[in-house]
Design an enzyme around this catalytic site. Sequence first.
Site, PDB file in Angstrom:
ATOM      1  N   LYS A   1      15.130   6.304  -6.190  1.00  0.00           N
ATOM      2  CA  LYS A   1      15.190   4.854  -5.964  1.00  0.00           C
ATOM      3  C   LYS A   1      14.066   4.138  -6.706  1.00  0.00           C
ATOM      4  O   LYS A   1      14.294   3.186  -7.449  1.00  0.00           O
ATOM      5  CB  LYS A   1      15.065   4.535  -4.467  1.00  0.00           C
ATOM      6  CG  LYS A   1      14.793   3.054  -4.186  1.00  0.00           C
ATOM      7  CD  LYS A   1      14.664   2.761  -2.714  1.00  0.00           C
ATOM      8  CE  LYS A   1      13.284   2.717  -2.144  1.00  0.00           C
ATOM      9  NZ  LYS A   1      12.473   1.516  -2.393  1.00  0.00           N
ATOM     10  N   ASN A   2      12.837   4.600  -6.491  1.00  0.00           N
ATOM     11  CA  ASN A   2      11.712   3.836  -7.024  1.00  0.00           C
ATOM     12  C   ASN A   2      11.585   3.931  -8.533  1.00  0.00           C
ATOM     13  O   ASN A   2      10.961   3.069  -9.169  1.00  0.00           O
ATOM     14  CB  ASN A   2      10.414   4.231  -6.303  1.00  0.00           C
ATOM     15  CG  ASN A   2      10.413   3.704  -4.872  1.00  0.00           C
ATOM     16  OD1 ASN A   2      11.188   2.802  -4.540  1.00  0.00           O
ATOM     17  ND2 ASN A   2       9.565   4.246  -4.028  1.00  0.00           N
TER      18      ASN A   2
ATOM     19  N   CYS B   1      10.518  -4.029   2.049  1.00  0.00           N
ATOM     20  CA  CYS B   1      10.256  -3.521   3.395  1.00  0.00           C
ATOM     21  C   CYS B   1       9.021  -4.168   4.013  1.00  0.00           C
ATOM     22  O   CYS B   1       8.009  -4.353   3.346  1.00  0.00           O
ATOM     23  CB  CYS B   1      10.079  -2.008   3.350  1.00  0.00           C
ATOM     24  SG  CYS B   1      11.640  -1.146   3.345  1.00  0.00           S
TER      25      CYS B   1
ATOM     26  N   ARG C   1       1.697  -6.981   1.178  1.00  0.00           N
ATOM     27  CA  ARG C   1       2.019  -6.386  -0.130  1.00  0.00           C
ATOM     28  C   ARG C   1       1.772  -7.410  -1.231  1.00  0.00           C
ATOM     29  O   ARG C   1       2.705  -7.927  -1.854  1.00  0.00           O
ATOM     30  CB  ARG C   1       3.465  -5.884  -0.128  1.00  0.00           C
ATOM     31  CG  ARG C   1       3.676  -4.822   0.928  1.00  0.00           C
ATOM     32  CD  ARG C   1       5.067  -4.283   0.928  1.00  0.00           C
ATOM     33  NE  ARG C   1       5.297  -3.313  -0.123  1.00  0.00           N
ATOM     34  CZ  ARG C   1       6.472  -2.729  -0.344  1.00  0.00           C
ATOM     35  NH1 ARG C   1       7.500  -3.026   0.410  1.00  0.00           N
ATOM     36  NH2 ARG C   1       6.603  -1.855  -1.316  1.00  0.00           N
TER      37      ARG C   1
ATOM     38  N   ASP D   1       5.435   7.174   1.837  1.00  0.00           N
ATOM     39  CA  ASP D   1       6.875   7.053   2.116  1.00  0.00           C
ATOM     40  C   ASP D   1       7.409   8.239   2.924  1.00  0.00           C
ATOM     41  O   ASP D   1       8.486   8.146   3.505  1.00  0.00           O
ATOM     42  CB  ASP D   1       7.670   6.946   0.801  1.00  0.00           C
ATOM     43  CG  ASP D   1       7.337   5.677   0.045  1.00  0.00           C
ATOM     44  OD1 ASP D   1       6.680   4.784   0.617  1.00  0.00           O
ATOM     45  OD2 ASP D   1       7.734   5.572  -1.128  1.00  0.00           O
TER      46      ASP D   1
ATOM     47  N   ARG E   1      19.191   0.945   1.880  1.00  0.00           N
ATOM     48  CA  ARG E   1      18.418   0.489   0.715  1.00  0.00           C
ATOM     49  C   ARG E   1      17.967   1.675  -0.129  1.00  0.00           C
ATOM     50  O   ARG E   1      17.741   1.520  -1.326  1.00  0.00           O
ATOM     51  CB  ARG E   1      17.178  -0.287   1.183  1.00  0.00           C
ATOM     52  CG  ARG E   1      17.533  -1.633   1.775  1.00  0.00           C
ATOM     53  CD  ARG E   1      16.328  -2.513   1.844  1.00  0.00           C
ATOM     54  NE  ARG E   1      15.575  -2.410   0.616  1.00  0.00           N
ATOM     55  CZ  ARG E   1      14.294  -2.638   0.501  1.00  0.00           C
ATOM     56  NH1 ARG E   1      13.615  -2.997   1.550  1.00  0.00           N
ATOM     57  NH2 ARG E   1      13.687  -2.533  -0.644  1.00  0.00           N
TER      58      ARG E   1
HETATM   59  C1  EPZ Z   1       5.622   1.278  -4.203  1.00  0.00           C
HETATM   60  O1  EPZ Z   1       5.353   0.048  -3.565  1.00  0.00           O
HETATM   61  C2  EPZ Z   1       6.912   1.765  -3.634  1.00  0.00           C
HETATM   62  N1  EPZ Z   1       7.958   0.795  -3.924  1.00  0.00           N
HETATM   63  C3  EPZ Z   1       6.778   1.979  -2.136  1.00  0.00           C
HETATM   64  O2  EPZ Z   1       7.980   2.555  -1.686  1.00  0.00           O
HETATM   65  C4  EPZ Z   1       5.625   2.939  -1.846  1.00  0.00           C
HETATM   66  O3  EPZ Z   1       5.405   2.983  -0.474  1.00  0.00           O
HETATM   67  C5  EPZ Z   1       4.342   2.463  -2.548  1.00  0.00           C
HETATM   68  O4  EPZ Z   1       4.598   2.234  -3.958  1.00  0.00           O
HETATM   69  C6  EPZ Z   1       3.205   3.458  -2.446  1.00  0.00           C
HETATM   70  O5  EPZ Z   1       3.587   4.685  -3.000  1.00  0.00           O
HETATM   71  C7  EPZ Z   1       8.539   0.812  -5.105  1.00  0.00           C
HETATM   72  O6  EPZ Z   1       8.243   1.628  -5.968  1.00  0.00           O
HETATM   73  C8  EPZ Z   1       9.609  -0.194  -5.339  1.00  0.00           C
HETATM   74  P1  EPZ Z   1       1.484  -0.252  -4.290  1.00  0.00           P
HETATM   75  P2  EPZ Z   1       4.234  -0.939  -4.148  1.00  0.00           P
HETATM   76  O7  EPZ Z   1       1.379  -1.431  -5.182  1.00  0.00           O
HETATM   77  O8  EPZ Z   1       4.288  -0.880  -5.627  1.00  0.00           O
HETATM   78  C9  EPZ Z   1      -2.154  -2.777  -2.379  1.00  0.00           C
HETATM   79  C10 EPZ Z   1       9.702   2.961  -0.123  1.00  0.00           C
HETATM   80  O9  EPZ Z   1       9.804   3.208   1.097  1.00  0.00           O
HETATM   81  N2  EPZ Z   1      -1.919  -3.735  -3.463  1.00  0.00           N
HETATM   82  O10 EPZ Z   1       1.183   1.078  -4.847  1.00  0.00           O
HETATM   83  O11 EPZ Z   1       4.407  -2.224  -3.459  1.00  0.00           O
HETATM   84  C11 EPZ Z   1      -1.019  -2.743  -1.363  1.00  0.00           C
HETATM   85  O12 EPZ Z   1      -1.173  -3.736  -0.390  1.00  0.00           O
HETATM   86  C12 EPZ Z   1       8.696   1.975  -0.614  1.00  0.00           C
HETATM   87  O13 EPZ Z   1      10.434   3.448  -0.991  1.00  0.00           O
HETATM   88  C13 EPZ Z   1      -2.739  -4.848  -3.587  1.00  0.00           C
HETATM   89  O14 EPZ Z   1      -3.643  -5.075  -2.783  1.00  0.00           O
HETATM   90  O15 EPZ Z   1       2.923  -0.224  -3.620  1.00  0.00           O
HETATM   91  C14 EPZ Z   1      -1.109  -1.333  -0.832  1.00  0.00           C
HETATM   92  O16 EPZ Z   1      -2.067  -1.263   0.184  1.00  0.00           O
HETATM   93  C15 EPZ Z   1       8.127   1.094   0.365  1.00  0.00           C
HETATM   94  N3  EPZ Z   1      -2.525  -5.703  -4.645  1.00  0.00           N
HETATM   95  C16 EPZ Z   1      -1.614  -0.529  -2.020  1.00  0.00           C
HETATM   96  O17 EPZ Z   1      -2.164  -1.470  -2.924  1.00  0.00           O
HETATM   97  C17 EPZ Z   1      -1.535  -5.495  -5.549  1.00  0.00           C
HETATM   98  O18 EPZ Z   1      -1.395  -6.313  -6.479  1.00  0.00           O
HETATM   99  C18 EPZ Z   1      -0.549   0.289  -2.744  1.00  0.00           C
HETATM  100  O19 EPZ Z   1       0.577  -0.529  -3.029  1.00  0.00           O
HETATM  101  C19 EPZ Z   1      -0.712  -4.383  -5.413  1.00  0.00           C
HETATM  102  C20 EPZ Z   1      -0.923  -3.503  -4.355  1.00  0.00           C
END
Ligand code: EPZ
Length: 422
Positions: A24-25, A120, A125, A309, A401
Amino acid sequence: MAEERMLITGGQRLEGTVRVSGGKNTAVAIIPAAILSQTPCVIENLPNIEDVHVSVETLEYLGAKVNWDPAEGIMEVDSSSICRTDVPLELSRRMRASSYYIGALLARFGSARVPLPGGCNIGRRPIDQHIKGMRALGAQVELSRGTVIAEAEPLAGGDVFLDMATVGGTINVMLAASRAQGITTIYNAAKEPHIVDLANFLNSMGCRVKGAGTDIIRVRGTQSLAARRPYAVIPDQIETGTLMIAAAATHGDVTVTGCIPTHMEALTAKLLEMGAKVYERDDSIRVKSIGSHRAVSFKTQVYPGFPTDLQQPMSALLCTATGTSTVVENLFESRFLHLAEMERMGARVRVYEQTAIIEGVPQLHGAAVEATDLRAGAALVVAGLMAQGTTEIFNTHFIDRGYENIEAKLSSLGASISRVKE
Ligand code: EPZ
């Protein structure tokens, strides 16, 4: 719309072989990357899930011609007819990965208007790092009434220092940098398997991305990106893990085929520690479990650490392990909601901020429970498979999803699982 419920009668041992779907991702990153190609792109091994449907709707809204065969998992995208660079709120709020259209549209057309994405509800986020990265490439980016408005003419490579190894931020900057003039270096990049897959896809179109899978990625932008051959996305790491956990949860014997075992090391190590047996081959993993499981503790981390995840399905499994487990969720602040639902099924859990203390019980019992997000839904499926009696899961749309044909796959392994409409 009729409310759907999933019904699971627990206690059936899962046995047999099941094939994992495409990731998916990785799919939701590679589909917007098709916008970058001057020639039609063929993407294979795409999962038939809701987030891919939203991606198709988004491309079609932009004016791309999309030919999507969900049964075969093949999509052809011709982006030459794209005639607009805005994504409507109705689409962006349905999927977190809508933010990737900022990087892709900015790279190809020098402008993008994308409302802040939904996805989600697992905690805050923000996308400040994505925006910071695009500004470092010379884009003017503003947030106006909840919409990101980005303009650039043209983008130029630059150095991007991410404050945390964000998956989405790394992907978005890679997309933006792919057609920028010069070299972009992303420091503290995320290392997840789908980052490597996106890099391979961009390279297959003529871009030069080096270092994906390490924390420094260099992208040499190329104006003439063109898809030359079909590209198959990697198997879904999280679906693989969910099926492995389901196998252990039912004391079953399941072989997951078409997966990449090296992506699963963090989970495999924990399942072994719990007392399950895990056998790896080149592209399959067999999980066999007899007898009770030991409690284990873990913290979620960026790859190659234990993935957030899989925290939810794994913590569901720990609810019946012998002893007390401690789970620390380091990435998102609201990823324990499934445990509150599982208390209705007899789970004994205390949650202190980002830490869950799980005291294993010998047996869960079926109850009516509500999925609050995608992986919470997967966790409740695992709980339902373990429980005595029937579990009813509400809000099944979250599960759709990210999991293709979950009922059919689990039924083929012997689970008693079905879906009913009210
Ligand atoms: C990706 O989300 C995945 N989604 C998520 O999968 C997954 O949980 C996550 O990565 C972590 O592995 C997709 O790939 C579409 P991050 P993403 O940016 O990109 C903070 C699932 O169940 N952050 O790595 O949103 C954030 O708050 C889903 O399949 C900032 O502060 O995750 C978090 O604490 C849900 N500022 C951390 O970084 C930013 O600009 C990691 O988030 C970006 C992120």
